[in-house]
Design an enzyme around this catalytic site. Structure first.
Site, PDB file in Angstrom:
ATOM      1  N   LYS A 202      60.641 -42.860  78.876  1.00  0.00           N
ATOM      2  CA  LYS A 202      61.305 -41.684  78.602  1.00  0.00           C
ATOM      3  C   LYS A 202      60.604 -40.439  79.291  1.00  0.00           C
ATOM      4  O   LYS A 202      59.612 -39.878  78.623  1.00  0.00           O
ATOM      5  CB  LYS A 202      61.436 -41.302  77.206  1.00  0.00           C
ATOM      6  N   GLU A 275      47.056 -39.019  75.413  1.00  0.00           N
ATOM      7  CA  GLU A 275      46.565 -38.127  75.871  1.00  0.00           C
ATOM      8  C   GLU A 275      46.915 -36.757  75.773  1.00  0.00           C
ATOM      9  O   GLU A 275      48.266 -36.405  75.912  1.00  0.00           O
ATOM     10  CB  GLU A 275      46.328 -38.291  77.555  1.00  0.00           C
ATOM     11  N   CYS A 309      46.420 -30.773  81.875  1.00  0.00           N
ATOM     12  CA  CYS A 309      45.493 -31.233  80.661  1.00  0.00           C
ATOM     13  C   CYS A 309      44.032 -30.849  81.029  1.00  0.00           C
ATOM     14  O   CYS A 309      43.240 -30.623  79.912  1.00  0.00           O
ATOM     15  CB  CYS A 309      45.555 -32.658  80.307  1.00  0.00           C
TER      16      CYS A 309
END
Length: 538
Positions: A202, A275, A309
């Protein structure tokens, strides 16, 4: 007027006049979009519009999936996985190596689509492509190393043969983010496939087209049909059904959502890798190469407009070099080019959405209102596109300001002086995150020693994030609230397998021999264990 790019085909120029309106306007050929979106498993009849952050223009209407579509996707994937698990590693590796080449063969098409959907600069889009190609090649070349049955020491030397098999988990659910729509959509799934699993993915709603094209190229490389299924829709609707049907979940996103994913996986006793967020520090030591450190800070802070990130949001600079470093860093930041373009000319592109722009603006406004100084940037740039924000450097940020401890996820960095390196390490370790860190120094050994004191999953010496992220044999992931589990390396593929131990006992049983008492057997066994200890046996 429309004009196709001869290397890609789908792009169409928009009706803007660049002399009066610098904002880009692009569209996609309807047939091209239809060819991609038919890959979505969807029977709801609903669609969701995707618009480009470069100019706000619509790109596509993505079919939306419901819970029944998730069921269908997993059913197809399970059927395909049975045959795939029996496919020799050599055949799987050959597909991955063809995929590696296809990514570069279709480079311009992929980079155009990444730029259109995410708004990022082309050079940042290329890093995605390179990372994905490296991932495919790494697992193709190391498949036997990670997955072959391995002999280990048996209980009784010569009499116990013990082996460890790597059994695929089954169907892996992957929920990927918008900020790196090419590599994050696919890179976690490649080791899952190599290990013999199927995938139901997804991708984020804002960057579906890139994920669909990357999946299409996997099939063009030879991946069996139905082995990789794609569903589309909000995470709040599809996340729980995916977790209910997966044998393992790989999630990349916010810490808040990651906690929910972990809880739901725990309820089903399935594994997950997460993560999550970061508030990553860079340490510029007193012996740092300042030109290199300033260049690295620009890349580490402003790549992908800070929507990464592992990007840097806190810079700790030694007193001895602070002024000289800041002078260089500010000058390089002010020289950056911003633009809504699909060519290689811009240094930084757009934020992804109004929500991201609002967050960045709020963090900067809050800091300035409470006394922080803006050394560079600090403004939105609607003249370039709806979600552009200048690369911004703040000084004098204090704990009462939102951006001090909260992840901004945008092109904003705070500068801090330090005098003692132990103090810098302690300040870098403050907070709940522990994803990535960077140290600039001319003394590599000193940098590596300091790295061991940082509570981060990856630490780069004289680089911001690329050295660890590009080292495919090294695990990548976070400590503390930055996540659990690892991608890349052995950990990145073993997470998708069950370790199965098989031991064959020969010659003598692990029990008293015929007619021998339990006490006598225990005495003989003890003598044997003592002898093996003296001989240095495990």
């Amino acid at each position: 007027m429309s004009a196709q790019n001869p290397q890609t085909g789908p792009l169409v120029d928009g009706p803007h006049d660049p002399e009066h309106d610098p904002r880009a306007s692009y569209a996609l050929e309807p047939g091209y979009v239809a060819g991609l979106t038919r890959r979505v498993v969807s029977t709801t009849g609903r669609t969701a519009e995707v618009a480009s952050p470069l100019g706000g223009q619509p790109l596509a209407h993505i079919p939306q999936s419901g819970a029944e579509d998730v069921d269908a996707a997993f059913a197809r994937a399970r059927r395909a996985q049975v045959a795939w698990a029996r496919t020799p590693l050599e055949e799987r590796s050959a597909i991955f190596l063809r995929y590696h080449d296809l990514l570069f063969d279709r480079r311009d098409e992929l980079l155009d689509l990444v730029g259109l959907e995410s708004g990022k600069a082309r050079k940042d889009a290329y890093l995605e492509l390179a990372h994905l190609a490296l991932t495919a090649r790494y697992y193709a070349r190391t498949a036997h190393q990670h997955l072959d049955t391995r002999r280990v020491a048996g209980m009784i030397p010569g009499a116990t043969r013990t082996e460890i098999n790597r059994i695929p988990k089954g169907v892996v659910g992957i929920i990927s983010p918008w900020n790196y729509p090419l590599t994050m959509a696919i890179c976690d799934g490649l080791p899952a496939l190599m290990a013999g699993n199927a995938v139901v993915a997804k991708p984020d709603a804002q960057t579906m087209l890139t994920a669909l094209l990357a999946t299409q190229l996997l099939e063009e490389a030879g991946m069996p049909a139905d082995l990789w299924q794609v569903v589309a829709g909000p995470g709040r609707e599809l996340g729980a059904p995916m977790i209910q049907r997966s044998d393992y979940i790989c999630f990349t996103g916010s810490t808040a959502t990651g906690r929910i994913v972990a809880q739901q996986c725990a309820d089903r006793l399935i594994g997950c890798s997460l993560e999550l967020g970061g508030k990553n520090p860079m340490l510029v030591l007193r012996d740092a190469p300042l030109e290199r450190a300033a260049d690295g800070a620009v890349r580490g802070v402003f790549s992908n407009a800070g929507q990464l990130c592992v990007s840097m949001e806190r810079l700790f600079v030694a007193d001895q070099v602070y002024d000289r470093f800041v002078e260089r860093f500010v000058a390089r930041t002010e020289a950056m080019t911003l633009g809504a373009s699909l060519d290689w000319s811009v240094d930084m592109g757009s934020l992804i959405s109004q929500d991201q722009l609002d967050t960045v603006q709020a963090h900067v406004d809050d800091a300035v209102a409470k006394g922080a100084r803006v050394l560079a940037g600090g403004r939105a740039r609607p003249d370039l596109g709806p979600y552009f924000f200048e690369p911004t450097i703040l000084e004098g940020v204090t704990p009462d300001m939102t951006c001090f401890g909260h992840e901004t996820f945008g092109p904003v960095v705070s500068l801090y002086r330090f005098h003692d390196e132990s103090d810098a390490v302690a300040r870098a370790n403050e907070g709940d995150y522990g994803l990535n860190a960077s140290i600039y120094t001319r003394d590599g050994a000193r940098g590596r020693a300091l790295a061991r004191q940082l509570r981060c999953g990856t630490v780069n010496i004289n680089e911001a994030y690329g050295a660890t992220f590009g080292s495919l044999a090294a695990p990548m992931g976070g400590m503390r609230d930055s996540g659990m589990g690892r991608r890349q390396g052995a950990e990145g593929i073993h997470r998708y397998t069950e370790a199965q131990s098989v031991a064959t006992q020969r010659l003598v049983p692990i029990a008293p021999m015929l007619g021998m008492s339990e006490e006598t057997n225990a005495k003989l066994f003890t003598l044997g264990l003592r002898a093996m200890k003296k001989l240095g046996k495990a």
